[in-house]
Scaffold this motif. Structure first.
Motif, PDB file in Angstrom:
ATOM      1  N   VAL A  78       0.829  -1.205   0.000  1.00  0.00           N
ATOM      2  CA  VAL A  78       0.000   0.000   0.000  1.00  0.00           C
ATOM      3  C   VAL A  78       0.867   1.260   0.000  1.00  0.00           C
ATOM      4  O   VAL A  78       0.433   2.319  -0.491  1.00  0.00           O
ATOM      5  N   ALA A  98       1.359   1.903  -3.505  1.00  0.00           N
ATOM      6  CA  ALA A  98       0.096   2.377  -4.078  1.00  0.00           C
ATOM      7  C   ALA A  98      -0.127   3.852  -3.754  1.00  0.00           C
ATOM      8  O   ALA A  98      -0.627   4.615  -4.598  1.00  0.00           O
ATOM      9  N   GLN A 112      -3.096  -5.448   3.345  1.00  0.00           N
ATOM     10  CA  GLN A 112      -2.273  -4.685   2.413  1.00  0.00           C
ATOM     11  C   GLN A 112      -2.827  -4.733   0.990  1.00  0.00           C
ATOM     12  O   GLN A 112      -2.899  -3.710   0.305  1.00  0.00           O
ATOM     13  N   SER A 143      -4.330  -1.617  -1.019  1.00  0.00           N
ATOM     14  CA  SER A 143      -3.668  -1.225  -2.266  1.00  0.00           C
ATOM     15  C   SER A 143      -4.655  -1.138  -3.421  1.00  0.00           C
ATOM     16  O   SER A 143      -4.590  -0.214  -4.240  1.00  0.00           O
TER      17      SER A 143
END
Length: 303
Positions: free
Chosen positions: A183, A186, A276, A280
């Motif tokens: 993430v 991201a 996660q 993301s």
């Protein structure tokens, strides 16, 4: 306006095979920014490696004084000091790269308009859509590549400390373990998308540099406050009860990253990848929406 030879050659390349020259042009223009960021990343990476070696001292101290004294005593390498160092490393990685990415993307996008390079693009065979998407994708790839080694180094250190029970029990332990990962990358992409949109809409570099990080932070706060991650990862839905009444509108903060402490504290070790990946996917979906809006705005600008 007379373009540089690199830009002119990229713009005149035929449409079917023009992507690679455009990427090379973007790389040549971004190399100074990339070099500066590389030095900063190297500095953070060196700290991460140094702090990872320090866990050996923590293990030795715990073996010498016992687990209770290690966690509740006051020593140079005790649980409190080691957790503080890990949280300091966390602060430098968890959201600052995203905010820097947003500011840089906003600046570079707005400069395209301020320098009237877009006008030059309109006279060539390369479409503005291809010109901007190539530059945004190249910038995002460079920033993700810079951030990825830091994420790996940090998570290696956090997992090592978590599994050996070397951290202070509670929210800091949970935050250190769960907040950095895919993430984080991201969020970097989200920052570039926010910079792309604000730079295209505002077309003023100083405005975009301020607005892009602010938009990135606001979108992250909305995602965290909405708890949309529970819909993407329903297996942890039943574990979370209520909202934190403190903070700002129920939000706490991990450095500059808005955080939901009730959600983070409810996670188990096995929830890491689910949390996660779900986070993301949501962040990347918002980034894709921003890029779509930026391209629509671009189409109206050049119509």
């Amino acid at each position: 306006m007379s373009p540089s030879p690199a830009i002119a050659s990229a713009l005149k390349s035929p449409l079917p095979g023009g992507r690679l020259p455009l990427v090379r042009t973007a790389l040549r223009q971004y190399w100074i920014s990339f070099a500066i960021l590389l030095l900063l990343a190297a500095r953070i990476g060196a700290d991460l490696i140094y702090h990872y070696d320090g866990w050996t001292d923590a293990v030795a101290l715990r073996a010498h004084v016992g687990s209770h004294a290690y966690h509740f005593g006051r020593y140079v390498d005790d649980a409190h000091n080691k957790t503080a160092k890990l949280m300091s490393d966390n602060s430098s990685i968890v959201f600052r790269p995203a905010l820097c990415s947003a500011a840089l993307a906003g600046l570079l996008t707005a400069l395209e308009w301020e320098s009237r390079r877009v006008t030059l693009v309109l006279t060539q065979s390369v479409t503005p859509r291809r010109w901007f998407t190539t530059r945004w994708a190249t910038l995002a790839a460079l920033l993700v590549l810079l951030t990825l080694p830091l994420v790996v180094l940090y998570q290696r250190s956090a997992i090592h400390a978590y599994r050996l029970d070397l951290l202070v029990h509670g929210v800091d332990q949970q935050t250190a373990y769960f907040t950095v990962g895919p993430v984080t990358l991201a969020y970097v992409v989200l920052g570039v998308a926010a910079g792309a949109w604000t730079g295209t809409v505002l077309r003023r570099s100083w405005l975009a540099v301020v607005a892009a990080p602010a938009l990135t932070w606001l979108l992250a706060a909305l995602l965290v406050r909405s708890r949309a991650v529970l819909l993407a990862d329903p297996w942890i839905f039943s574990k979370v009860h209520g909202f934190h009444l403190g903070g700002v509108l129920g939000l706490q903060f991990d450095d500059l990253l808005p955080q939901d402490s009730y959600l983070i504290n409810s996670l188990d070790t096995g929830d890491y990848w689910g949390y996660q990946i779900a986070s993301s996917v949501l962040v990347l979906a918002v980034a894709a929406l921003l890029v779509h809006r930026a391209l629509r705005t671009l189409r109206r600008r050049v119509a």
